[in-house]
Scaffold this motif. Structure first.
Motif, mmCIF file in Angstrom:
data_model
loop_
_atom_site.group_PDB
_atom_site.id
_atom_site.type_symbol
_atom_site.label_atom_id
_atom_site.label_comp_id
_atom_site.label_asym_id
_atom_site.label_seq_id
_atom_site.Cartn_x
_atom_site.Cartn_y
_atom_site.Cartn_z
ATOM 1 N N THR A 64 -13.288 26.869 -1.824
ATOM 2 C CA THR A 64 -12.116 27.207 -1.017
ATOM 3 C C THR A 64 -12.253 26.602 0.383
ATOM 4 O O THR A 64 -13.304 26.699 1.010
ATOM 5 C CB THR A 64 -11.972 28.731 -0.911
ATOM 6 N N GLY A 65 -11.168 25.975 0.826
ATOM 7 C CA GLY A 65 -11.169 25.323 2.125
ATOM 8 C C GLY A 65 -11.550 23.860 2.077
ATOM 9 O O GLY A 65 -11.435 23.158 3.092
ATOM 10 N N GLY A 66 -12.006 23.397 0.931
ATOM 11 C CA GLY A 66 -12.426 22.010 0.790
ATOM 12 C C GLY A 66 -11.255 21.055 0.622
ATOM 13 O O GLY A 66 -10.085 21.456 0.624
ATOM 14 N N SER A 67 -11.597 19.784 0.456
ATOM 15 C CA SER A 67 -10.594 18.733 0.341
ATOM 16 C C SER A 67 -10.898 17.819 -0.839
ATOM 17 O O SER A 67 -12.065 17.658 -1.226
ATOM 18 C CB SER A 67 -10.551 17.883 1.614
ATOM 19 N N LEU A 68 -9.859 17.244 -1.380
ATOM 20 C CA LEU A 68 -9.961 16.211 -2.403
ATOM 21 C C LEU A 68 -8.838 15.214 -2.176
ATOM 22 O O LEU A 68 -7.775 15.573 -1.652
ATOM 23 C CB LEU A 68 -9.820 16.795 -3.809
ATOM 24 N N ARG A 69 -9.064 13.978 -2.587
ATOM 25 C CA ARG A 69 -7.992 12.997 -2.601
ATOM 26 C C ARG A 69 -7.834 12.455 -4.019
ATOM 27 O O ARG A 69 -8.770 11.878 -4.573
ATOM 28 C CB ARG A 69 -8.238 11.834 -1.646
ATOM 29 N N LEU A 70 -6.662 12.678 -4.567
ATOM 30 C CA LEU A 70 -6.336 12.160 -5.885
ATOM 31 C C LEU A 70 -5.707 10.778 -5.746
ATOM 32 O O LEU A 70 -4.978 10.516 -4.787
ATOM 33 C CB LEU A 70 -5.380 13.094 -6.610
ATOM 34 N N SER A 71 -5.982 9.938 -6.716
ATOM 35 C CA SER A 71 -5.373 8.615 -6.791
ATOM 36 C C SER A 71 -4.688 8.449 -8.131
ATOM 37 O O SER A 71 -5.102 9.051 -9.133
ATOM 38 C CB SER A 71 -6.425 7.519 -6.621
ATOM 39 N N CYS A 72 -3.666 7.630 -8.145
ATOM 40 C CA CYS A 72 -2.949 7.319 -9.373
ATOM 41 C C CYS A 72 -2.645 5.824 -9.342
ATOM 42 O O CYS A 72 -1.871 5.367 -8.504
ATOM 43 C CB CYS A 72 -1.666 8.134 -9.460
ATOM 44 N N THR A 73 -3.259 5.103 -10.248
ATOM 45 C CA THR A 73 -3.106 3.656 -10.266
ATOM 46 C C THR A 73 -2.185 3.245 -11.396
ATOM 47 O O THR A 73 -2.335 3.700 -12.536
ATOM 48 C CB THR A 73 -4.464 2.965 -10.425
ATOM 49 N N ALA A 74 -1.227 2.375 -11.081
ATOM 50 C CA ALA A 74 -0.259 1.904 -12.060
ATOM 51 C C ALA A 74 -0.651 0.531 -12.584
ATOM 52 O O ALA A 74 -1.123 -0.330 -11.835
ATOM 53 C CB ALA A 74 1.130 1.844 -11.446
ATOM 54 N N SER A 75 -0.432 0.327 -13.864
ATOM 55 C CA SER A 75 -0.633 -0.985 -14.470
ATOM 56 C C SER A 75 0.540 -1.265 -15.397
ATOM 57 O O SER A 75 1.394 -0.422 -15.613
ATOM 58 C CB SER A 75 -1.951 -1.052 -15.224
ATOM 59 N N GLY A 76 0.573 -2.475 -15.926
ATOM 60 C CA GLY A 76 1.747 -2.894 -16.671
ATOM 61 C C GLY A 76 2.794 -3.295 -15.647
ATOM 62 O O GLY A 76 2.486 -3.992 -14.682
ATOM 63 N N ARG A 77 4.012 -2.882 -15.836
ATOM 64 C CA ARG A 77 4.993 -3.043 -14.775
ATOM 65 C C ARG A 77 4.513 -2.197 -13.611
ATOM 66 O O ARG A 77 4.193 -1.033 -13.779
ATOM 67 C CB ARG A 77 6.355 -2.587 -15.248
ATOM 68 N N SER A 78 4.464 -2.721 -12.418
ATOM 69 C CA SER A 78 3.751 -2.065 -11.329
ATOM 70 C C SER A 78 4.351 -0.743 -10.918
ATOM 71 O O SER A 78 3.633 0.144 -10.455
ATOM 72 C CB SER A 78 3.696 -2.988 -10.111
ATOM 73 N N GLY A 79 5.653 -0.592 -11.051
ATOM 74 C CA GLY A 79 6.273 0.649 -10.627
ATOM 75 C C GLY A 79 6.427 0.766 -9.137
ATOM 76 O O GLY A 79 6.692 1.869 -8.640
ATOM 77 N N SER A 80 6.249 -0.325 -8.407
ATOM 78 C CA SER A 80 6.316 -0.235 -6.954
ATOM 79 C C SER A 80 7.718 0.067 -6.464
ATOM 80 O O SER A 80 7.895 0.434 -5.302
ATOM 81 C CB SER A 80 5.796 -1.530 -6.323
ATOM 82 N N ASP A 81 8.727 -0.069 -7.331
ATOM 83 C CA ASP A 81 10.088 0.277 -6.933
ATOM 84 C C ASP A 81 10.542 1.588 -7.560
ATOM 85 O O ASP A 81 11.737 1.865 -7.621
ATOM 86 C CB ASP A 81 11.060 -0.847 -7.272
#
Length: 125
Positions: free
Chosen positions: A14-31
């Motif tokens: 409790t009180g801690g931190s995490l950073r989640l990441s989500c990486t896209a591949s295939g069609r990039s999905g940047s839009d």
């Protein structure tokens, strides 16, 4: 088609931190608008945060406002969720999702077209 892969989950106190990441591949999905959802055992999947495709606009569920920050790096095809001041009620599997057709940001899981496999976040008291 977009493939999404989450990472960064784990066990924190409790009180801690995490950073989640989500990486896209295939069609990039940047839009695409991108969202984070979570699901605890025995509960429905719930909205956590969403960010528009440019990274200009974000929305959060009330319980995470001021603690979680969603961001994206389109050059790296990666979505992030910085989670601070974690509490036991944040314990859940966290999923990223891509909304390919949106004009408006959505908090509904049904609006999203692509999903990752999830990453587990566990917060001990």
């Amino acid at each position: 088609q977009v493939q999404l892969v989450e990472s960064g989950g784990g066990l924190v106190q409790t009180g801690g931190s995490l950073r989640l990441s989500c990486t896209a591949s295939g069609r990039s999905g940047s839009d695409y608008n991108m969202g984070w959802f979570r699901q605890a055992p025995g509960k429905e999947r719930e909205f956590v945060a969403v960010i528009d495709w440019r990274g200009d606009t974000t929305y959060y569920r009330d319980s995470v406002k001021g603690r979680f920050t969603v961001s994206r790096d389109n050059a790296k095809h990666t979505l992030y969720l910085q989670m601070n001041s974690l509490a036991p009620e944040d314990t859940a599997a966290y999923y990223c999702a891509a909304d390919r057709g949106a004009w408006a940001l959505s908090s509904s899981p049904g609006a999203y077209d692509y999903w990752g496999q999830g990453t587990q976040v566990s917060v001990s008291s």
